[in-house]
Design a protein around this motif. Structure first.
Motif, short mmCIF file in Angstrom:
data_model
loop_
_atom_site.label_atom_id
_atom_site.label_comp_id
_atom_site.label_asym_id
_atom_site.label_seq_id
_atom_site.Cartn_x
_atom_site.Cartn_y
_atom_site.Cartn_z
N LEU A 1 0.82 -1.21 0.00
CA LEU A 1 0.00 0.00 0.00
C LEU A 1 0.86 1.27 0.00
O LEU A 1 0.43 2.31 -0.49
N GLY A 2 2.05 1.16 0.55
CA GLY A 2 2.94 2.31 0.58
C GLY A 2 3.44 2.70 -0.79
O GLY A 2 3.98 3.81 -0.97
N TRP B 1 -0.69 10.79 6.76
CA TRP B 1 0.25 9.70 7.02
C TRP B 1 0.45 8.82 5.79
O TRP B 1 1.55 8.36 5.50
N ALA B 2 -0.64 8.58 5.08
CA ALA B 2 -0.55 7.78 3.86
C ALA B 2 0.36 8.47 2.85
O ALA B 2 1.23 7.82 2.23
N GLN B 3 0.18 9.77 2.66
CA GLN B 3 1.01 10.52 1.71
C GLN B 3 2.47 10.52 2.14
O GLN B 3 3.38 10.50 1.29
N GLU B 4 2.71 10.50 3.43
CA GLU B 4 4.08 10.51 3.96
C GLU B 4 4.70 9.12 4.01
O GLU B 4 5.89 8.97 4.28
N SER C 1 2.08 4.47 11.97
CA SER C 1 1.10 5.31 12.68
C SER C 1 -0.30 5.11 12.11
O SER C 1 -1.28 5.03 12.86
N LEU C 2 -0.38 5.02 10.79
CA LEU C 2 -1.68 4.83 10.15
C LEU C 2 -2.35 3.54 10.58
O LEU C 2 -3.52 3.55 11.01
N PHE C 3 -1.65 2.42 10.49
CA PHE C 3 -2.27 1.14 10.82
C PHE C 3 -2.56 1.02 12.31
O PHE C 3 -3.56 0.40 12.70
#
Length: 349
Positions: free
Chosen positions: A260-261, A289-292, A297-299
């Protein structure tokens, strides 16, 4: 060579080859397991014949289509079937057991092969699939694997299958992990009919008296619906819960969803669907967080704020034996830890 006679779905296993004479797009949508696609009309030709039939009538459609069928059959006999021995026995089907499969059977029999036609074509096979789902699902001896997102349920199923246990891996057949972020990169989900065919391909070949392990899915996996008789039986079956620690689950998710990253924009877009449930401020933080590429942290927050609350509510609501479930603790979901979970499951009475 035996006389030409219609073949039933239950007889197909007695043939050397199953030939699907339909167009490639029909074959891709769904087909009998193990069948090979040898179209008598490809997609463009089928479209041309259909247009002629509507505009000029049956005779002109058959005249043009017949020439196309003859040319395609010549190619199959000269190339695809060139190495088949004299005693080769193929079964042939099309959509309803009509002219396409009949034409192929006629030519194969003229060569000298004992070709036979599936009575009713693919439609008869489709009736078989629906009938088997309705008949077999209520009789299955299910054990349902449950666990919060990231509990490695699918990997545990795979480990059990490798040990010779009977397993029905619905997410594998659906090409989807069954969650908001469960779509697989570059992999389209199959048609609903194909999904059900794959399910029945397992049910037709299991020992109905032995345990069949299945993951505790919702009624839908991505855009596909799990057959209702199977859903109903799963809901009433005994449950085994993999009670993995949050740390073990987060480590597993970061490994299992690492891809996903590679598509930050796509991940952020999917997270946008959660704004109504989680609020705009929270989702904007997740999208940042996804964009970074900050997946840890996201999960971690997805687990705490989204997946876990939904899991606790849905399991007790959907599974009638949830209060009697057996829990298997897991603080490690590496290959060694998954093997330990499988050991514990196999020791379940």
């Amino acid at each position: 060579m035996t006389h030409r006679q219609p073949v039933r779905v239950s007889d197909l296993h007695t043939f050397d080859t199953i030939i699907d004479a339909r167009s490639p797009s029909e074959f891709a949508l769904d087909h009998i397991p193990g069948a090979i696609n040898c179209p008598v009309l490809d997609d463009d030709e089928r479209r041309i014949v259909g247009t002629l039939f509507k505009q000029t009538g049956a005779f002109e459609a058959r005249r043009v289509g017949g020439a196309m069928v003859a040319a395609n059959l010549a190619v199959h006999i000269r190339e695809r079937f060139a190495d088949r021995p004299a005693n080769w026995r193929p079964a042939v089907y099309c959509w309803r057991g009509g002219m396409r499969s009949s034409s192929m059977v006629t030519w194969l029999r003229l060569v000298g092969w004992d070709a036979q036609q599936l009575a009713g074509g693919y439609k008869s096979f489709r009736h078989h699939v629906v009938a088997q789902i309705n008949m077999l699902c209520p009789r299955l001896k299910l054990q349902v694997l449950c666990g919060a997102t990231g509990s490695a349920k699918t990997r545990v199923l795979q480990e059990l299958a490798a040990r010779g246990e009977q397993v029905l891996d619905l997410e594998d057949f659906a090409c989807h992990k069954g969650s908001l972020l469960g779509s697989l990169p570059g992999v389209a989900q199959p048609s609903q009919k194909r999904f059900e065919t794959l399910v029945v391909s397992v049910l037709d070949n299991i020992d109905i008296g032995r345990t069949l392990y299945v993951e505790g899915e919702s009624a839908r996996i991505g855009r596909l619906a799990v057959p209702l008789p199977l859903v109903e039986h799963m809901r009433a079956a005994p449950c085994i819960e993999i009670a993995a620690t949050p740390q073990a689950r987060l480590a597993y998710l970061l490994q299992d969803y690492a891809y996903l990253g590679q598509d930050a924009a796509g991940l952020a877009d999917k997270l946008g669907f959660l704004k109504q449930q989680q609020g705009t401020a929270t989702v904007l933080r997740w999208q940042q967080w996804a964009q970074e590429g900050n997946l840890p942290s996201l999960f971690a927050e997805l687990m705490t704020l989204h997946y876990d609350p939904h899991y606790q509510q849905s399991q007790s609501r959907h599974f009638s034996s949830w209060s009697q479930r057996r829990q298997i603790a897991a603080d490690d979901l590496s290959a060694k830890g998954i093997a330990a979970v499988a050991d514990a499951i196999q020791g379940t009475p």
